[in-house]
Design a protein around this motif. Structure first.
Motif, PDB file in Angstrom:
ATOM      1  N   GLU A 229     -19.560  -3.774  45.380  1.00 35.81           N
ATOM      2  CA  GLU A 229     -21.116  -3.878  44.945  1.00 35.81           C
ATOM      3  C   GLU A 229     -21.874  -2.776  45.482  1.00 35.81           C
ATOM      4  OE1 GLU A 229     -24.759  -6.685  46.133  1.00 35.81           O
ATOM      5  OE2 GLU A 229     -22.944  -7.774  45.911  1.00 35.81           O
TER       6      GLU A 229
ATOM      7  N   LYS B  47     -24.145  -6.925  41.530  1.00 36.09           N
ATOM      8  CA  LYS B  47     -23.737  -8.250  42.374  1.00 36.09           C
ATOM      9  C   LYS B  47     -23.174  -9.305  41.249  1.00 36.09           C
ATOM     10  CE  LYS B  47     -26.353 -10.401  45.334  1.00 36.09           C
ATOM     11  NZ  LYS B  47     -27.497 -11.160  46.089  1.00 36.09           N
TER      12      LYS B  47
ATOM     13  N   LYS C 264     -19.485 -10.722  40.993  1.00 35.92           N
ATOM     14  CA  LYS C 264     -19.154 -12.156  40.776  1.00 35.92           C
ATOM     15  C   LYS C 264     -18.027 -12.317  39.554  1.00 35.92           C
ATOM     16  CE  LYS C 264     -21.349 -16.598  40.319  1.00 35.92           C
ATOM     17  NZ  LYS C 264     -22.732 -17.188  40.148  1.00 35.92           N
TER      18      LYS C 264
ATOM     19  N   LYS D  64     -18.326  -7.309  48.627  1.00 37.70           N
ATOM     20  CA  LYS D  64     -19.591  -6.319  48.995  1.00 37.70           C
ATOM     21  C   LYS D  64     -19.363  -4.998  48.914  1.00 37.70           C
ATOM     22  CE  LYS D  64     -22.836  -9.584  49.760  1.00 37.70           C
ATOM     23  NZ  LYS D  64     -24.091  -9.595  48.798  1.00 37.70           N
TER      24      LYS D  64
ATOM     25  N   LYS E 116     -28.908  -3.438  42.214  1.00 36.97           N
ATOM     26  CA  LYS E 116     -28.147  -4.531  43.056  1.00 36.97           C
ATOM     27  C   LYS E 116     -28.005  -5.617  41.984  1.00 36.97           C
ATOM     28  CE  LYS E 116     -29.200  -6.969  47.176  1.00 36.97           C
ATOM     29  NZ  LYS E 116     -28.068  -6.627  48.064  1.00 36.97           N
ATOM     30  N   GLU E 117     -29.005  -6.305  41.328  1.00 33.11           N
ATOM     31  CA  GLU E 117     -28.568  -7.350  40.592  1.00 33.11           C
ATOM     32  C   GLU E 117     -27.388  -7.253  39.552  1.00 33.11           C
ATOM     33  OE1 GLU E 117     -29.385 -10.862  41.512  1.00 33.11           O
ATOM     34  OE2 GLU E 117     -30.368  -9.519  42.972  1.00 33.11           O
TER      35      GLU E 117
END
Length: 146
Positions: A64, A51, A55, A61, A47-48
């Motif tokens: 993502e 994300k 960005k 999303k 996830k990180e």
């Protein structure tokens, strides 16, 4: 969103922002080979990093979520026609048995993991022509008897 659609959006954003894979990977905090592979749909991100990547590339999303999904890894069994990819087939065709023989001699009967694995691609300046330096590092996995 499919992995193919995800990759298309990533490539467009990368081009529009004028970023290299190396620059993107540094901003995300992952190796350029692994990050590029995930962006091309062959690996997944947690996830990180997903994300952070979105960005950096100003993506939504949906991208993502697609980055986090597990890939279905396939490849055609025929020899590819892209010269860069074809040359790897050529290398394995010429040196594959040698690589297997030397791994067996040094480690025993087993394989090099492509799961517990890392790879770096570097450029070496050389007056006779710049060199491509590829370092593959995989855990040795012995075959088991049962």
């Amino acid at each position: 969103m499919t992995k193919i659609e995800m990759t298309e959006q990533i490539i467009v954003a990368k081009k529009e922002l004028g970023l290299s894979w190396e620059e993107i990977s540094k901003k995300v905090g992952l190796g350029s080979v692994f990050l590029t592979s995930a962006c091309l749909g062959q690996n997944s991100l947690t996830k990180e990093p997903a994300k952070k990547l979105c960005k950096v590339l100003k993506l939504g999303k949906d991208v993502e979520k697609a980055l986090i999904e597990f890939p279905y890894k396939t490849w055609e069994k025929s020899i590819p026609t892209d010269p860069v990819v074809y040359r790897f087939y050529e290398v394995i065709g010429v040196y594959g048995d040698t690589i297997k023989e030397l791994i067996g001699e040094k480690f025993g009967d087993g394989i090099m993991s492509a799961i517990d694995f890392s790879m770096d691609i570097d450029k070496e300046k050389n007056p006779a022509g710049d060199r491509v330096v590829i370092t593959m590092n995989g855990k040795f996995l012995p075959y088991k008897s049962w």
